[in-house]
Design an enzyme around this catalytic site. Structure first.
Site, PDB file in Angstrom:
ATOM      1  N   GLU A 176      16.334   4.320   7.640  1.00 23.85           N
ATOM      2  CA  GLU A 176      15.071   4.980   7.959  1.00 23.85           C
ATOM      3  C   GLU A 176      14.938   4.865   9.476  1.00 23.85           C
ATOM      4  O   GLU A 176      14.641   3.791  10.004  1.00 23.85           O
ATOM      5  CB  GLU A 176      13.923   4.252   7.246  1.00 23.85           C
ATOM      6  CG  GLU A 176      12.538   4.748   7.639  1.00 23.85           C
ATOM      7  CD  GLU A 176      11.444   3.764   7.216  1.00 23.85           C
ATOM      8  OE1 GLU A 176      11.570   3.131   6.143  1.00 23.85           O
ATOM      9  OE2 GLU A 176      10.468   3.624   7.982  1.00 23.85           O
TER      10      GLU A 176
ATOM     11  N   ARG B 214       9.351   5.624  16.424  1.00 22.49           N
ATOM     12  CA  ARG B 214       8.635   4.748  17.364  1.00 22.49           C
ATOM     13  C   ARG B 214       9.195   4.926  18.757  1.00 22.49           C
ATOM     14  O   ARG B 214       8.629   4.424  19.729  1.00 22.49           O
ATOM     15  CB  ARG B 214       8.813   3.292  16.951  1.00 22.49           C
ATOM     16  CG  ARG B 214       8.038   2.990  15.701  1.00 22.49           C
ATOM     17  CD  ARG B 214       8.314   1.604  15.201  1.00 22.49           C
ATOM     18  NE  ARG B 214       8.064   1.597  13.785  1.00 22.49           N
ATOM     19  CZ  ARG B 214       8.066   0.530  13.028  1.00 22.49           C
ATOM     20  NH1 ARG B 214       8.322  -0.653  13.551  1.00 22.49           N
ATOM     21  NH2 ARG B 214       7.816   0.615  11.758  1.00 22.49           N
TER      22      ARG B 214
ATOM     23  N   THR C  60       8.027   5.969  10.315  1.00 20.10           N
ATOM     24  CA  THR C  60       6.899   5.976  11.251  1.00 20.10           C
ATOM     25  C   THR C  60       6.535   7.408  11.650  1.00 20.10           C
ATOM     26  O   THR C  60       6.207   7.696  12.802  1.00 20.10           O
ATOM     27  CB  THR C  60       7.167   5.091  12.491  1.00 20.10           C
ATOM     28  OG1 THR C  60       7.898   3.919  12.113  1.00 20.10           O
ATOM     29  CG2 THR C  60       5.854   4.629  13.132  1.00 20.10           C
TER      30      THR C  60
ATOM     31  N   LYS D 213       4.714   3.403  -0.150  1.00 19.69           N
ATOM     32  CA  LYS D 213       5.103   2.361   0.804  1.00 19.69           C
ATOM     33  C   LYS D 213       3.939   1.373   0.899  1.00 19.69           C
ATOM     34  O   LYS D 213       2.789   1.804   1.076  1.00 19.69           O
ATOM     35  CB  LYS D 213       5.397   2.987   2.169  1.00 19.69           C
ATOM     36  CG  LYS D 213       5.630   1.931   3.264  1.00 19.69           C
ATOM     37  CD  LYS D 213       6.211   2.543   4.515  1.00 19.69           C
ATOM     38  CE  LYS D 213       6.075   1.589   5.695  1.00 19.69           C
ATOM     39  NZ  LYS D 213       7.329   1.362   6.393  1.00 19.69           N
TER      40      LYS D 213
HETATM   41  C1  3PG Z   1       8.140  -0.893   8.778  1.00 21.65           C
HETATM   42  O1  3PG Z   1       7.872   0.034   9.519  1.00 21.65           O
HETATM   43  O2  3PG Z   1       8.366  -0.706   7.588  1.00 21.65           O
HETATM   44  C2  3PG Z   1       8.113  -2.284   9.306  1.00 21.65           C
HETATM   45  O3  3PG Z   1       8.031  -2.327  10.678  1.00 21.65           O
HETATM   46  C3  3PG Z   1       9.200  -3.145   8.820  1.00 21.65           C
HETATM   47  O4  3PG Z   1       8.702  -4.413   8.898  1.00 21.65           O
HETATM   48  P1  3PG Z   1       9.604  -5.644   9.373  1.00 21.65           P
HETATM   49  O5  3PG Z   1       9.986  -5.326  10.800  1.00 21.65           O
HETATM   50  O6  3PG Z   1       8.738  -6.851   9.210  1.00 21.65           O
HETATM   51  O7  3PG Z   1      10.819  -5.678   8.501  1.00 21.65           O
END
Ligand code: 3PG
Length: 207
Positions: free
Chosen positions: A42, A46, A70, A130
């Site tokens: 994924e 960002r 994101t 999610k």
């Molecule tokens: C996401 O966007 O799903 C999270 O940033 C993932 O979270 P993590 O960095 O704690 O694994």
């Protein structure tokens, strides 16, 4: 929903959340993930190079399932789709993104942590939610409470998941997959080893 995508996500039951700061990172990191036995990414919006990174990934790693993360508006969803992303993930639930995905046949995993948000997701045809940020919102205990009211949905929890706790999540059949960035830190060799460890940990629970 595109069954090929959901079957692949269910099969690996881990969705690595990938942030590329430069397109130079794309090839070595994706190669490491494939070598580690986890060909799913994924790639998050960002950073500015997300769409370009997705394009490179789709063209040069056809063995991988590449999605976009994101994604917070229709414009980013369009850019992800144009780059070849096969699924879309958002930290919250966006009706605009859900509509775009429905019109273009893309599975959409929108973020929900409340009953109202899940009702919006269901009204928009989404069944895999999610749950983010998972550990901050009560982890599996909260998802189980939500599941009692919404038996038709399954979850993709992210935020605070790691090799150490993923078994706790995958042991519950309402978890479609766990997501996270824990395996993406470090050098390509380290990423490969962490991917291998994640796949082993998942296999120990799901077979
Ligand atoms: C996401 O966007 O799903 C999270 O940033 C993932 O979270 P993590 O960095 O704690 O694994």
């Amino acid at each position: 929903m595109n069954t090929g995508v959901s079957e692949t996500i269910k099969k690996y039951c881990i969705v690595p959340v990938v942030v590329f700061n430069s397109v130079d990172e794309v090839r070595p990191k994706l190669r490491a993930m494939c070598d580690g036995g986890l060909p799913v990414a994924e790639i998050t919006f960002r950073t500015d190079c997300a769409a370009e990174a997705i394009k490179i990934a789709v063209e040069e790693f056809p063995e991988m399932l590449i999605g976009a993360g994101t994604v917070i508006n229709g414009e980013q969803a369009q850019a992800a789709f144009d780059a070849g992303a096969k699924f879309i993930v958002s930290p919250g639930f966006s009706e605009e993104v859900a509509r775009f995905c429905a019109e273009n046949g893309l599975p959409y995993f929108g973020g929900c942590v409340t009953p109202t948000e899940i009702m919006t997701a269901i009204a928009n045809g989404c069944r895999v939610i999610k749950f983010f940020p998972c550990s901050n919102y009560g982890g599996i205990k909260t998802m189980k409470a939500l599941s009692a009211a919404f038996p038709s949905v399954t979850f993709l929890p992210t935020g605070g998941i790691s090799a150490d706790n993923l078994a706790e999540y995958l042991a519950w059949d309402k978890i479609t997959a766990v997501g996270g960035s824990w395996m993406m830190k470090g050098t390509p060799d380290e990423i490969k080893e962490k991917c291998k460890a994640a796949v082993e940990a998942a296999k120990a629970v799901r077979g």
